[in-house]
Design a protein around this motif. Structure first.
Motif, short mmCIF file in Angstrom:
data_model
loop_
_atom_site.label_atom_id
_atom_site.label_comp_id
_atom_site.label_asym_id
_atom_site.label_seq_id
_atom_site.Cartn_x
_atom_site.Cartn_y
_atom_site.Cartn_z
N HIS A 75 151.05 72.86 84.00
CA HIS A 75 151.48 74.22 84.33
C HIS A 75 152.54 74.73 83.36
CE1 HIS A 75 149.91 73.04 88.50
NE2 HIS A 75 149.05 73.86 87.95
N GLN A 76 153.37 73.79 82.86
CA GLN A 76 154.32 74.20 81.81
C GLN A 76 153.54 74.74 80.61
OE1 GLN A 76 156.17 70.31 81.37
NE2 GLN A 76 158.14 71.09 82.05
N THR A 77 152.45 74.05 80.27
CA THR A 77 151.63 74.44 79.12
C THR A 77 150.97 75.79 79.35
OG1 THR A 77 151.24 72.10 78.69
CG2 THR A 77 149.78 73.65 77.58
N ILE A 78 150.48 76.03 80.57
CA ILE A 78 149.85 77.33 80.89
C ILE A 78 150.86 78.46 80.67
CG2 ILE A 78 148.93 78.76 82.76
CD1 ILE A 78 147.73 76.11 83.92
N LEU A 79 152.09 78.26 81.20
CA LEU A 79 153.13 79.28 81.04
C LEU A 79 153.47 79.46 79.56
CD1 LEU A 79 155.46 78.26 84.01
CD2 LEU A 79 154.22 80.42 83.79
N PHE A 80 153.55 78.33 78.84
CA PHE A 80 153.86 78.36 77.40
C PHE A 80 152.79 79.13 76.64
CE2 PHE A 80 153.16 76.37 73.21
CZ PHE A 80 154.40 76.61 72.63
N ASN A 81 151.52 78.83 76.95
CA ASN A 81 150.41 79.49 76.25
C ASN A 81 150.31 80.98 76.54
OD1 ASN A 81 149.69 77.08 75.08
ND2 ASN A 81 148.11 76.58 76.59
N HIS A 82 150.90 81.38 77.66
CA HIS A 82 150.87 82.81 78.00
C HIS A 82 152.14 83.54 77.53
CE1 HIS A 82 147.43 81.70 80.48
NE2 HIS A 82 147.14 82.98 80.55
N GLY A 83 152.84 82.91 76.60
CA GLY A 83 153.97 83.60 75.96
C GLY A 83 155.27 83.60 76.74
N ALA A 84 155.44 82.60 77.65
CA ALA A 84 156.66 82.56 78.48
C ALA A 84 157.92 82.46 77.62
CB ALA A 84 156.60 81.38 79.46
N VAL A 85 157.89 81.63 76.57
CA VAL A 85 159.09 81.42 75.74
C VAL A 85 159.55 82.73 75.11
CG1 VAL A 85 159.99 80.29 73.67
CG2 VAL A 85 158.62 78.98 75.31
N GLN A 86 158.61 83.42 74.45
CA GLN A 86 158.96 84.67 73.76
C GLN A 86 159.42 85.76 74.75
OE1 GLN A 86 156.31 82.77 73.17
NE2 GLN A 86 156.80 82.09 71.08
#
Length: 642
Positions: free
Chosen positions: A149-160
């Motif tokens: 789920h961390q990866t899903i959020l990451f892939n959807h641009g959560a960091v930016q």
């Protein structure tokens, strides 16, 4: 007659209460949308701070109707928003309220609401979701948890999308963004490696995090920033010797462990610091000499304070609540501090009543405290000196054996690792552990489906067999059974295989023991050796197997099992000419033991091996550029000349 009237009286009171609440629910079904909206608003005002009213409305079926209205596209945005607000208010009641909401599948409905273009409605849905998810009765897997789920959020641009919020003018927004990053980066190298290179207004995130953990910032912000930097460091995104770790993060976390901090902060500080230094020797050394940390942690065991000193019942309740967490955090940090350095272990053990605290921790009711205490004991058991002194003085093997009798697998893994250390040949605990039925326990661990337990079970037996009496060795073989031994030798995990070979090698040491074991189990052991030498195994496995053969060749009668097995002799010959020097050397040990002059029957063995071409190979190896091979070959040839 009074007894007869009691039940109807209670019923009538309940009827009045529900009747007074029923009109709120009835209005939700009105055909006029405006009256429905007003009914929801009135309901909102009625439930604020009134748990009894909340319970009544749930019993009367308000929740399914509110969810229906919330999901209807024909409902006005204002109505949908007010429905979300009421549901959020109901969730703030008791845990039973939350369970009722979950049973009505509230979460999918609220998540769907987040797709709305209306910000007020989204905010109401988010507030309600937050209330539900902070309740202990809500299963975590209903929302994002874990690396996937961390990866899903990451892939959807959560960091930016979250990064720019770190410089928001609102403290609350900055804090929530920081918390997001601490969760996203935890044990996630992909996220951590990205965070290092993200910049906001020309400043890299690590620099922003360092600013946020300065002493003048709120404690919550300091702690969460330290957690972000810790995760990035553990993921390899920041070096362990980087100044932002050594001079900023580590000292900040040590500060969080001091008496001046709240109990919750001390728990979080110690656990984060334990994670930061867990695998780095230098950080462990730095932490151990920062602000008297080792002594400071001893204070974690002094809660709750003596009742006489506490007049405030609320304070006592608070202390009791956090006492387990404090002990768990202290044990974890001590375990990390003492993982490698002998001097640090000595300082920990010399801390007031430390061994008694660990022994007590092993029998605590809290599984988390027990696990942390076992981890601490395991860390300290790596010390030869402490195994001979403190561990013996406090008979830690007794509570440890008790833990091993009946514990969850995560505790069993660490406890059995600790037992491996207590069974080393120089440990005074070895004998009493044997007498307490350890062989049966360890043999049962080797049958576990849990790989770590299989490895530890066989490892402990290997340590137990080292330089042991013949009776102990026989007991081990009897406890394991030939069938189980073969099972372990065909295990898919190389660690299990190597430890099993190590056990066999330790069992087959000293001539009387070798001869005795080979007289009872020789056929099966030779069969196992053949299987491994023929199989697709790495160099280390083959080398260990040849060393077992060398031990068998050292027996008085046992060596005949090799001499009468032409298949094995051909294999030894093959490995003498192998491309790997380790295998050549191990095969040469076998030959040396078979041809040794001073032993009965040596002439016949020498003649048979000469006929096989072994002497020719020895001459060739005596010219080897490898000094070990050359010396061993020359020594063997001298046996033929003597």
């Amino acid at each position: 007659m009074a007894c007869v009237l009691e039940a109807p009286l209670r019923m009538s009171v309940l009827s009045e209460v529900t009747a007074s609440s029923r009109h709120y629910v009835d209005r939700l079904f009105d055909l006029d949308p405006q009256k429905v909206l007003q009914g929801v608003i009135d309901m909102k005002n009625a439930v604020i701070g009134n748990n009894k009213q909340k319970a009544n409305l749930i019993v009367l079926g308000a929740v399914p109707r509110l969810l229906y209205l919330l999901q209807q596209e024909s409902s006005s945005t204002e109505l949908r928003t007010e429905c979300a607000v009421v549901l959020g208010s109901l969730a703030m009641g008791t845990e039973n309220n939350v369970k009722s909401l979950l049973d009505c599948h509230i979460i999918p409905a609220l998540l769907q609401g987040l797709l709305s273009p209306d910000l007020k409605f989204i905010e109401a849905c988010l507030r309600c979701l937050r209330t539900i998810f902070i309740s202990p009765v809500t299963p975590e897997d209903l929302l994002y948890t874990g690396p996937d789920h961390q990866t899903i959020l990451f892939n959807h641009g959560a960091v930016q999308n979250i990064a720019h919020l770190l410089v928001s003018t609102s403290y609350k927004v900055r804090m929530q963004a920081l918390k997001c990053f601490s969760v996203l980066a935890f044990e996630n190298p992909q996220v951590s490696m990205t965070l290092v290179n993200v910049s906001v207004d020309g400043e890299l995130l690590p620099q922003i995090f360092v600013k946020m953990l300065q002493r003048d910032k709120p404690i919550e912000m300091q702690l969460t920033s330290a957690k972000c930097l810790t995760s990035m460091c553990r993921a390899g995104a920041i070096r362990t010797d980087d100044s932002c770790i050594v001079l900023k993060t580590l000292p900040c976390l040590v500060r969080m462990c001091s008496k001046e901090r709240l109990l919750e902060e001390r728990v979080e500080g110690a656990e984060t610091l334990a994670y930061l230094i867990e695998t780095d020797v230098e950080l462990q050394r730095i932490a151990s000499i920062t602000d008297h940390l080792i002594v400071m942690l001893a204070d974690y065991f002094k809660y709750p304070s003596s009742v006489s000193a506490i007049t405030d019942i609320k304070r006592l309740d608070h202390d009791l609540k956090h006492a387990h967490e404090l002990r768990q955090a202290a044990f974890k940090l001590y375990a990390s501090l003492g993982a490698n350095d002998e001097d640090i272990r000595k300082k920990i053990i010399e801390t007031e009543n430390m061994m008694d605290r660990i022994v007590n921790g092993l029998s605590e009711s809290s599984i988390k405290v027990r696990l942390a205490a076992v981890r601490c004991l395991h860390s300290l058991s790596r010390s030869v000196q402490q195994l001979r002194t403190s561990f013996q003085d406090h008979a830690v093997w007794k509570p440890l054996m008790k833990v091993l009798q009946n514990a969850p697998s995560e505790i069993l893994v660490v406890a059995s690792s600790t037992l491996c250390n207590l069974l080393l040949e120089f440990s005074p605990s070895k004998e009493p552990i044997l007498e307490s039925g350890a062989i049966e326990l360890l043999c049962s661990l080797t049958q576990s489906e849990n790989l770590a337990l299989r490895v530890n079970g066989i490892w402990a037996l290997m340590n137990m067999a080292f330089q042991a009496e013949q009776k102990i060795k026989s007991d081990i073989l009897r406890g394991l059974s030939t069938e189980q031994l073969f099972q372990l030798l065909s295990d898919s995990d190389v660690n299990v295989l190597m430890k099993t070979l190590g056990l066999l090698r330790n069992l087959l040491s000293t001539r009387p023991h070798i001869d005795h074991i080979m007289s009872t189990h020789g056929k099966q052991i030779m069969q196992a050796v053949t299987l491994i030498l023929e199989g697709e195994h790495n160099i280390e496995v083959k080398e260990q197997t040849l060393c077992i053969l060398a031990n068998i060749a050292d027996g008085t009668t046992a060596k005949e099992l090799i001499m009468t097995n032409d298949d094995i002799l051909q294999k030894i010959k093959y490995y003498m000419s192998h491309s790997n020097a380790k295998l050549q050397l191990a095969a040469m040990f076998c030959i040396s033991n078979l041809i040794w002059n001073e032993e009965e029957g040596s002439q016949e063995r020498q003649d048979k091996l000469r006929d096989m071409g072994i002497v020719d190979i020895l001459h060739k190896l005596s010219q080897s550029s490898d000094p070990n091979l050359c010396d061993k070959a020359k020594t063997a040839l001298q046996q033929y000349l003597a």
